[in-house]
Write a protein that holds these residues in place. Sequence first.
Motif, PDB file in Angstrom:
ATOM      1  N   LEU A  91       0.828  -1.214   0.000  1.00 22.88           N
ATOM      2  CA  LEU A  91       0.000   0.000   0.000  1.00 22.88           C
ATOM      3  C   LEU A  91       0.857   1.256   0.000  1.00 22.88           C
ATOM      4  N   GLY A  92       1.835   1.294   0.893  1.00 24.62           N
ATOM      5  CA  GLY A  92       2.673   2.483   1.039  1.00 24.62           C
ATOM      6  C   GLY A  92       3.477   2.815  -0.191  1.00 24.62           C
ATOM      7  N   ASP A  93       3.817   1.793  -0.967  1.00 28.55           N
ATOM      8  CA  ASP A  93       4.584   2.014  -2.191  1.00 28.55           C
ATOM      9  C   ASP A  93       3.684   2.205  -3.414  1.00 28.55           C
ATOM     10  N   GLY A  94       2.368   2.247  -3.187  1.00 26.71           N
ATOM     11  CA  GLY A  94       1.436   2.479  -4.283  1.00 26.71           C
ATOM     12  C   GLY A  94       1.389   1.341  -5.290  1.00 26.71           C
ATOM     13  N   LEU A  95       1.562   0.109  -4.826  1.00 24.57           N
ATOM     14  CA  LEU A  95       1.645  -1.042  -5.728  1.00 24.57           C
ATOM     15  C   LEU A  95       0.319  -1.753  -5.962  1.00 24.57           C
ATOM     16  N   LEU A  96      -0.732  -1.274  -5.320  1.00 24.51           N
ATOM     17  CA  LEU A  96      -2.041  -1.914  -5.466  1.00 24.51           C
ATOM     18  C   LEU A  96      -2.972  -0.985  -6.234  1.00 24.51           C
ATOM     19  N   ASP A  97      -3.492  -1.466  -7.348  1.00 23.48           N
ATOM     20  CA  ASP A  97      -4.322  -0.641  -8.231  1.00 23.48           C
ATOM     21  C   ASP A  97      -5.534  -0.049  -7.533  1.00 23.48           C
ATOM     22  N   TYR A  98      -6.099  -0.780  -6.584  1.00 24.86           N
ATOM     23  CA  TYR A  98      -7.325  -0.333  -5.933  1.00 24.86           C
ATOM     24  C   TYR A  98      -7.091   0.131  -4.491  1.00 24.86           C
ATOM     25  N   GLY A  99      -5.838   0.435  -4.165  1.00 23.73           N
ATOM     26  CA  GLY A  99      -5.522   0.943  -2.840  1.00 23.73           C
ATOM     27  C   GLY A  99      -6.007   0.018  -1.740  1.00 23.73           C
ATOM     28  N   ALA A 100      -6.577   0.598  -0.695  1.00 25.34           N
ATOM     29  CA  ALA A 100      -7.036  -0.166   0.467  1.00 25.34           C
ATOM     30  C   ALA A 100      -8.181  -1.118   0.129  1.00 25.34           C
ATOM     31  N   ASP A 101      -8.789  -0.957  -1.046  1.00 21.07           N
ATOM     32  CA  ASP A 101      -9.874  -1.854  -1.466  1.00 21.07           C
ATOM     33  C   ASP A 101      -9.389  -2.970  -2.394  1.00 21.07           C
ATOM     34  N   ASP A 102      -8.085  -3.062  -2.602  1.00 20.98           N
ATOM     35  CA  ASP A 102      -7.558  -4.051  -3.530  1.00 20.98           C
ATOM     36  C   ASP A 102      -7.756  -5.462  -2.982  1.00 20.98           C
ATOM     37  N   PRO A 103      -8.323  -6.365  -3.782  1.00 23.49           N
ATOM     38  CA  PRO A 103      -8.555  -7.733  -3.301  1.00 23.49           C
ATOM     39  C   PRO A 103      -7.266  -8.497  -2.980  1.00 23.49           C
ATOM     40  N   TYR A 104      -6.133  -8.096  -3.539  1.00 22.81           N
ATOM     41  CA  TYR A 104      -4.864  -8.774  -3.270  1.00 22.81           C
ATOM     42  C   TYR A 104      -4.429  -8.600  -1.807  1.00 22.81           C
TER      43      TYR A 104
END
Length: 170
Positions: free
Chosen positions: A25-38
């Motif tokens: 999250l902190g590195d901006g690696l999730l496309d959907y931010g805090a809602d990312d299913p990963y």
Amino acid sequence: MDISIRPVAPAEHVLLGEITAEAYLGDGLLDYGADDPYLVQLRDVPRRAAEAEVLVAADARGHVLGGVTYAPPGNPWADIAAADEAEFRMLAVSREARGAGAGEALVRACIDRARGTTGVTGLVLSTQPAMLGAHRIYGRLGFVRTPERDWNPIADLKLLTYRLELGPLP
């Protein structure tokens, strides 16, 4: 910094899950931010530890600095490994511990495990283009890019791949 590598303890599962999730999250690696299913997989250390080998880097006082999931050949956590390859995933180090050698120590532990497994000729991994610090570690340790194996686990997310050829021990 004095760093030791060991299997994650059950009491550390939640902590390592949060370190891993926060790194992504902190590195901006999730496309959907805090809602990312990963994030569910990143936080699910109990499942990973039951199905693969989860290692942690700890400081001299035993505080967890980061972790990695190591998947031997045939393991369900391997995404791209061939039958004679091991793979590691979800390498993450807490922001406070970055630059102190924890990430490299975790990768070296995966290399040691792969070298110690009969029949394993290589160690592979997938990484995002933005993970530049990790790329430097991989290059320093002898991993080479394998662009022919790059893949898209989901639309609009291209993962780069690397492989380390495991020759005989020196």
